[in-house]
Design a protein around this motif. Structure first.
Motif, PDB file in Angstrom:
ATOM      1  N   GLN A 188      -6.063  -6.063  -9.003  1.00  0.00           N
ATOM      2  CA  GLN A 188      -6.477  -5.915  -7.609  1.00  0.00           C
ATOM      3  C   GLN A 188      -7.806  -6.622  -7.352  1.00  0.00           C
ATOM      4  N   MET A 242     -10.969   0.197  -1.042  1.00  0.00           N
ATOM      5  CA  MET A 242      -9.795   0.802  -1.679  1.00  0.00           C
ATOM      6  C   MET A 242      -9.920   0.712  -3.197  1.00  0.00           C
ATOM      7  N   GLN A 293     -10.159  -3.907   1.273  1.00  0.00           N
ATOM      8  CA  GLN A 293      -9.532  -3.923  -0.054  1.00  0.00           C
ATOM      9  C   GLN A 293     -10.530  -3.525  -1.141  1.00  0.00           C
ATOM     10  N   ASP A 320      -5.340   5.216   0.841  1.00  0.00           N
ATOM     11  CA  ASP A 320      -5.502   3.752   0.850  1.00  0.00           C
ATOM     12  C   ASP A 320      -5.104   3.180   2.207  1.00  0.00           C
ATOM     13  N   VAL A 357       0.851  -1.187   0.000  1.00  0.00           N
ATOM     14  CA  VAL A 357       0.000   0.000   0.000  1.00  0.00           C
ATOM     15  C   VAL A 357       0.893   1.246   0.000  1.00  0.00           C
ATOM     16  N   ASN A 391     -12.145   3.363  -4.536  1.00  0.00           N
ATOM     17  CA  ASN A 391     -11.437   4.643  -4.654  1.00  0.00           C
ATOM     18  C   ASN A 391     -10.608   4.699  -5.932  1.00  0.00           C
ATOM     19  N   TRP A 392      -9.994   3.581  -6.293  1.00  0.00           N
ATOM     20  CA  TRP A 392      -9.224   3.524  -7.535  1.00  0.00           C
ATOM     21  C   TRP A 392     -10.141   3.706  -8.746  1.00  0.00           C
TER      22      TRP A 392
END
Length: 402
Positions: A258, A229, A226, A124, A119, A232-233
């Protein structure tokens, strides 16, 4: 430079501990912590502790079963012995499955360590810390309820009853009755020895229960972190972010990789926990029913300690099965949110065939892995309500029959 490197390492170790420290604290004394077998000393310790744990649980199961078969004559006391016997069988099976799935648990822990190591972005890291704290809180609350029930059953009730006098003999009442074929529990030192064995067995039995719930909570909540996160990506897929590659194709590749890692981790968690979940599902349904029955039959305002013990045990079993159902619901909901977020981003600004990646992510989110009990019952809040309703239905049937 060396000082900065030291700070980074310390931060990594602290964050990893935040995620797995409580699991290690519970599993190491039981000999089921995966990394124990990496050394010869650890392997010997693990085998020795395994023999002790299996021996103590088997002794409790055999002793109570002998008492039920040889000495119990009336119907209610036979029913009353079913609860402890089922709990011992549950614990024996859960301990076996924790040992059997040691490799899957190791892979899950390594996966968590890899996630913390890789990370980079502060946002994140903040998400991962938030979810790690949440998973740890669930594990701590479960352990609190499990050991509250332990304290009530093994100490509060015997203390409130006091020493019993029988034929000029004074002895401490045992948490679980033991057959006279094993020893006369009224005599000293047999009384003190059996009481100590039962307390030690209780510590181990409740540790196994807490460890199983802890593994489930920590792994599932980490997966949810995860996925948060990943969302968010996805928000930054079109315009990018300071830590992301400037090429859109590279950003898409990172997101897909991911998402694949998360789905593999969920599959690993499902393999590690599905048998334990099934044992918990059946055992908690039965024990919630029986504890409700004991509470109704033995309710006495003048002896509140026994009633509080049954209530604490009932809360413990209810909370344990609730955790399994809740994390199943949480994971399914978070998977669904990944698909929704993929649709809500400005995917129409992507050029050419780049839009097709969104279709792939949405399809995988809609058909993602769901946690089950024994690959038969899907774990969700709806399942928890079914467990409660089934327990109450069996309780009413038991009252009608007896």
């Amino acid at each position: 430079m060396e000082k900065n490197q030291s700070i980074i390492v310390d931060d990594y170790e602290r964050n990893v501990n935040l995620s797995i420290q409580w699991n290690r604290f519970l599993l190491k004394p039981l000999g089921t912590w995966p990394n124990l077998r990496e050394s010869k000393v650890g392997k010997c310790y693990s085998v020795l502790i395994g023999i002790v744990c299996y021996g103590l649980i088997s002794f409790m199961l055999t002793s109570s079963n002998m008492f039920l078969v040889v000495e119990v004559k009336d119907t209610y006391n036979r029913i009353k012995m079913i609860g402890p016997l089922s709990f011992f069988v549950m614990t024996l099976m859960k301990y076996y499955f924790l040992t059997f799935h040691e490799d899957n648990i190791r892979k899950g822990i390594e996966h968590i360590k890899w996630d913390w190591k890789n990370v980079k972005h502060q946002e994140d890291k903040k998400i991962m810390i938030e979810y790690a704290n949440y998973g740890k809180k669930l594990a701590l609350i479960s352990t609190f309820f499990v050991y509250s029930a332990f304290v009530f059953y093994y100490f509060v009730v015997p203390i409130s009853v006091g020493k019993i006098r029988d034929e000029n003999l004074t002895f401490i009442p045992l948490p679980f009755p033991s057959s006279k074929l094993i020893a006369d529990v009224r005599q000293s030192p047999a009384n003190e020895i059996l009481f100590s064995i039962q307390v030690l067995s209780g510590v181990i039995i409740h540790a196994i229960t807490a460890a199983a719930v802890s593994i489930a909570a920590v792994f599932a909540v980490h997966a949810c972190g995860q996925m948060q996160m990943l969302m968010n990506w996805l928000e930054c897929l079109v315009d990018g972010r300071s830590d992301m590659n400037k090429i859109v194709d590279k950003r898409i590749a990172k997101i897909v990789v991911q998402h694949d890692r998360i789905l593999k981790f969920l599959a690993l968690t499902e393999r590690a926990l599905q048998q334990i979940s099934f044992v918990e599902f059946l055992g908690c349904t039965m024990n919630m029913c029986l504890l409700g029955y004991y509470l109704i039959v033995e309710w006495n305002p003048k002896e509140i300690s026994l009633s509080l013990t049954y209530i604490s045990l009932l809360i413990s079993f209810t909370f344990n099965i609730f955790i399994f159902c809740y994390i199943g619901e949480l994971v399914a909901e978070q998977c669904q949110k990944v698909g929704e977020m993929t649709y809500m981003i400005e995917w129409y600004r992507l050029t050419g065939k780049k839009k097709l990646c969104c279709v792939l992510i949405i399809a995988m989110s809609n058909s993602s892995i769901k946690f089950t009990a024994g690959n038969m019952v899907e774990l969700s809040i709806y399942t928890f309500s079914d467990v409660v309703k089934t327990s109450v239905a069996f309780l009413n049937m038991l009252r009608a029959l007896t």
